[in-house]
Design a protein around this motif. Structure first.
Motif, PDB file in Angstrom:
ATOM      1  N   ALA A 152       1.100  -1.399  -0.018  1.00  0.00           N
ATOM      2  CA  ALA A 152       0.069  -0.053  -0.055  1.00  0.00           C
ATOM      3  C   ALA A 152       1.043   0.878   0.049  1.00  0.00           C
ATOM      4  O   ALA A 152       1.660   1.504   0.879  1.00  0.00           O
ATOM      5  CB  ALA A 152      -0.896   0.126   1.362  1.00  0.00           C
ATOM      6  N   THR A 153       0.178   2.783  -1.106  1.00  0.00           N
ATOM      7  CA  THR A 153       1.216   3.520  -0.617  1.00  0.00           C
ATOM      8  C   THR A 153       0.128   5.025  -0.241  1.00  0.00           C
ATOM      9  O   THR A 153      -1.158   4.368  -0.652  1.00  0.00           O
ATOM     10  CB  THR A 153       1.505   3.785  -1.865  1.00  0.00           C
ATOM     11  N   PHE A 154       0.378   5.274  -0.111  1.00  0.00           N
ATOM     12  CA  PHE A 154      -1.291   6.347   0.819  1.00  0.00           C
ATOM     13  C   PHE A 154       0.382   7.624   1.309  1.00  0.00           C
ATOM     14  O   PHE A 154       1.341   7.698   1.453  1.00  0.00           O
ATOM     15  CB  PHE A 154      -1.827   5.657   1.089  1.00  0.00           C
ATOM     16  N   ASP A 155      -0.256   9.162   1.645  1.00  0.00           N
ATOM     17  CA  ASP A 155      -0.230  10.324   1.595  1.00  0.00           C
ATOM     18  C   ASP A 155      -0.222  10.315   3.237  1.00  0.00           C
ATOM     19  O   ASP A 155      -1.486  10.230   3.896  1.00  0.00           O
ATOM     20  CB  ASP A 155      -0.881  11.247   0.957  1.00  0.00           C
ATOM     21  N   CYS A 163      -2.472   3.824  -3.630  1.00  0.00           N
ATOM     22  CA  CYS A 163      -2.710   2.273  -4.302  1.00  0.00           C
ATOM     23  C   CYS A 163      -2.480   1.556  -2.976  1.00  0.00           C
ATOM     24  O   CYS A 163      -1.985   1.318  -2.157  1.00  0.00           O
ATOM     25  CB  CYS A 163      -2.024   1.559  -5.660  1.00  0.00           C
ATOM     26  N   GLU A 164      -3.463  -0.053  -3.735  1.00  0.00           N
ATOM     27  CA  GLU A 164      -3.432  -0.751  -2.803  1.00  0.00           C
ATOM     28  C   GLU A 164      -3.322  -2.306  -3.953  1.00  0.00           C
ATOM     29  O   GLU A 164      -3.906  -2.314  -4.367  1.00  0.00           O
ATOM     30  CB  GLU A 164      -4.582  -0.957  -1.431  1.00  0.00           C
ATOM     31  N   LEU A 165      -2.370  -3.147  -3.064  1.00  0.00           N
ATOM     32  CA  LEU A 165      -2.065  -4.607  -4.125  1.00  0.00           C
ATOM     33  C   LEU A 165      -2.469  -5.484  -3.083  1.00  0.00           C
ATOM     34  O   LEU A 165      -2.050  -5.382  -2.046  1.00  0.00           O
ATOM     35  CB  LEU A 165      -0.575  -5.054  -5.409  1.00  0.00           C
ATOM     36  N   HIS A 166      -3.033  -6.408  -3.793  1.00  0.00           N
ATOM     37  CA  HIS A 166      -2.381  -8.194  -2.886  1.00  0.00           C
ATOM     38  C   HIS A 166      -1.895  -8.998  -3.689  1.00  0.00           C
ATOM     39  O   HIS A 166      -2.446  -9.728  -4.822  1.00  0.00           O
ATOM     40  CB  HIS A 166      -3.655  -8.480  -2.289  1.00  0.00           C
ATOM     41  N   LEU A 167      -0.897  -9.432  -3.299  1.00  0.00           N
ATOM     42  CA  LEU A 167       0.106  -9.870  -4.328  1.00  0.00           C
ATOM     43  C   LEU A 167       0.108 -11.096  -4.288  1.00  0.00           C
ATOM     44  O   LEU A 167       0.625 -12.262  -5.149  1.00  0.00           O
ATOM     45  CB  LEU A 167       1.870  -9.487  -4.110  1.00  0.00           C
ATOM     46  N   LYS A 168       0.200 -11.865  -3.078  1.00  0.00           N
ATOM     47  CA  LYS A 168      -0.469 -13.903  -2.710  1.00  0.00           C
ATOM     48  C   LYS A 168       0.395 -14.042  -2.841  1.00  0.00           C
ATOM     49  O   LYS A 168       0.985 -15.220  -3.328  1.00  0.00           O
ATOM     50  CB  LYS A 168      -1.224 -14.066  -3.846  1.00  0.00           C
TER      51      LYS A 168
END
Length: 551
Positions: A152-155, A163-168
């Motif tokens: 996840a990236t955020f200010d 953005c938010e990812l679940h790469l598993k």
């Protein structure tokens, strides 16, 4: 008359006071400019070994004087601009018998303003931990990566999600690149690069099973150390592989960069810390730091000190300039993470504890500045936020943002890293960074070596030449030759003589050769029945006429 004498005495005293004030101001300005000077002078021009008077060549002496004049003007302006640095770093001050490390984060949040209170927060993410954290160069954006594949990236100031990812799959480390538009993730097999929307841009197949990542912002190089001890550099601007070295020290899980000279420091399982450059296949320096495996490394912003921790339970501070230990501390649990702030605070993570030490490099401290406990968890990552009094902590149960007053640089350079930059300024900053990119070949232990003047004394060089001459030529006296440079060099003199000389023999030879050529041409015309026999001289256009010549 007595009144006139008193007036003259008062005027003289006032004049002396003004002159004294001016002299004191000059001394104060000189003291301010000392820290901005490239070389600290040891006295006057005669005593200073770096003086231009030690150069015998007039042209080089003049160039050196003009350069030094520019550098002194820049140092004076930098010292004068300190008036504009209105912000000072604020620290926690205890009263009476109180100790600052007794203040918890809850107490600190209750006694600060609303904006500062919002900087301290906790993210409970128990399912995907432990987490690794990283801030952008301007300290505006935060990147988190869970070991079980959550990205996840955020200010972190406005809490706006990027953005938010679940790469598993397994994620070992995360790292921002030159700005918040791209970031790298060290996954189970390869390292991948993603953009701000979470879209995969590139798969770096040379980065196999990477444990740690580092990014060199001035060189645009992404560096990674793998499980088998292979160190790799890749240029993120061109995509080319710069270097790949085998350390031959086995698995490595401790890596950091020296911000001063871009040297990569690695901590190995045999207690050795090695310093690497992409230009050398062997380590530049090997330091035996601990009696057990090295767990964590950290280097301060100026490149003066390095902190190391090992499984032997020791936390050591080293002077990188002399490669000698400065201070040594004992930790009940071996420290697993280290981080150094812009103003020199040292954060140590051991087990569920986080301790922040103030002025740890100047003198040995008896107690930490701040402490924090994460019950039922373990610290996995530590990172100070640039230009802010915040320490990001990644642990098994999520992310914690600690408020550490006095850790960040209060005055930022907008041309270097601007926390409040607009989209247009960010694009311009990216273009300027690419234009100012430093080539990997320039990475060395001493970054000032390239472009510096050879300060070896002329007398020393001449003495070495004299000794060598006398050793090879017994009984002969050494006579130094003055080496001419530029237009007065011996080769240029020889060339000028060759072009301007008038040689009678050469002129006569040229005339004889020209006469031979004329005689041969006249003989050829005669044999062809040309104008020499009184016949008509044919031209090249006569072949188009009806009557053709017989030859």
């Amino acid at each position: 008359m007595a009144g006139d004498d008193d007036k003259r005495k008062k005027a003289a005293a006032a004049q002396k006071a003004v002159e004294l004030h001016i002299e004191q101001k000059k001394v104060a300005d000189k003291l301010k400019t000392v820290k901005y000077n490239r070389v600290e002078a040891t006295g006057g021009d005669d005593e200073n070994p770096y003086s231009a008077k030690n150069l015998q060549d007039k042209k080089a002496r003049g160039q050196y004087k003009r350069q030094e004049k520019k550098y002194s003007e820049v140092a004076t302006r930098a010292a004068q601009s300190e008036v504009l640095l209105t912000q000072d770093a604020g620290y926690i001050e205890a009263e009476g018998m109180e100790r600052t490390y007794k203040f918890s984060q809850k107490v600190i949040r209750e006694n600060v303003d609303i904006n500062t209170e919002a900087k301290g927060f906790d993210l409970k993410l128990k399912e995907f931990g432990p987490y690794a954290v990283d801030y952008t160069r301007n300290g505006r954006n935060l990147l988190i990566g869970g070991r079980k594949g959550h990205i996840a990236t955020f200010d972190w100031k406005s809490k706006a999600l990027g953005c938010e990812l679940h790469l598993k799959e397994t994620v070992r480390d995360v790292k921002w690149l030159h700005d918040q538009t791209m970031f790298a993730v060290a996954q189970k097999q390869y390292t991948y690069i993603y953009d701000r929307t979470g879209m995969e841009i590139h798969c770096m197949r040379k980065f196999v099973e990477i444990n740690r990542l580092e990014f060199l912002p001035y060189h645009f190089l992404l560096c990674g150390i793998s499980k088998n001890g292979q160190l790799t550099w890749q240029d993120t601007s061109t995509g080319s592989l710069v270097a790949q070295h085998r350390t031959r020290f086995g698995d490595c899980n401790a890596m950091t960069q020296n911000p001063y000279n871009a040297i990569i420091n690695l901590g190995h399982s045999n207690g050795v810390v090695s310093l690497w450059s992409p230009n050398m296949n062997e380590p530049l320096v090997k330091m035996f730091c601990h009696k057990g495996p090295v767990k964590a490394l950290a280097v301060d912003r100026g490149g003066y000190y390095m902190a190391t921790s090992g499984l032997d339970g020791r936390l050591k501070v080293w002077d990188i300039r002399s490669y000698k230990p400065v201070h040594e501390y004992y930790t009940h649990t071996p420290a697993s993470e280290l981080s150094i702030s812009q103003l020199g605070m040292l954060a140590v993570g051991f087990g569920p504890n986080v301790a922040v030490w103030k002025d740890a490099f100047k003198e040995k401290q008896k107690s930490p500045y701040l402490t924090h406990l994460l019950p039922g968890s373990a610290v996995n990552s530590l990172k100070f936020c640039p230009y802010d009094d915040v320490l990001g902590v990644g642990h098994n149960e999520g992310i914690t943002s600690m408020i550490v007053p006095g850790s960040g640089e209060p005055n930022y350079d907008a041309f270097e890293a601007n926390p409040y930059q607009t989209a247009t300024q960010a694009k311009r900053r990216e273009v300027m960074s690419l234009l100012d990119k430093i080539q990997p070949e320039m990475i060395s232990l001493n970054p000032d070596f390239i472009g510096s003047v050879d300060r070896a004394g002329t007398e020393t060089v001449m003495e070495e030449k004299r000794l060598a001459f006398e050793a090879n030529n017994l009984g002969e006296k050494f006579v130094p030759k003055k080496k001419a440079r530029g237009k007065s060099s011996a080769h240029n003199k020889f060339l000028r003589k060759q072009t301007n000389i008038v040689d009678p023999l050469r002129v006569k030879a040229l005339e004889d050769r020209q006469k031979e050529r004329d005689a041969k041409e006249k003989e050829g015309k005669r044999k062809r029945g040309g104008a020499g026999n009184g016949e008509k001289e044919y031209s090249a256009l006569d072949r188009f006429t009806a009557k053709k010549p017989k030859w």
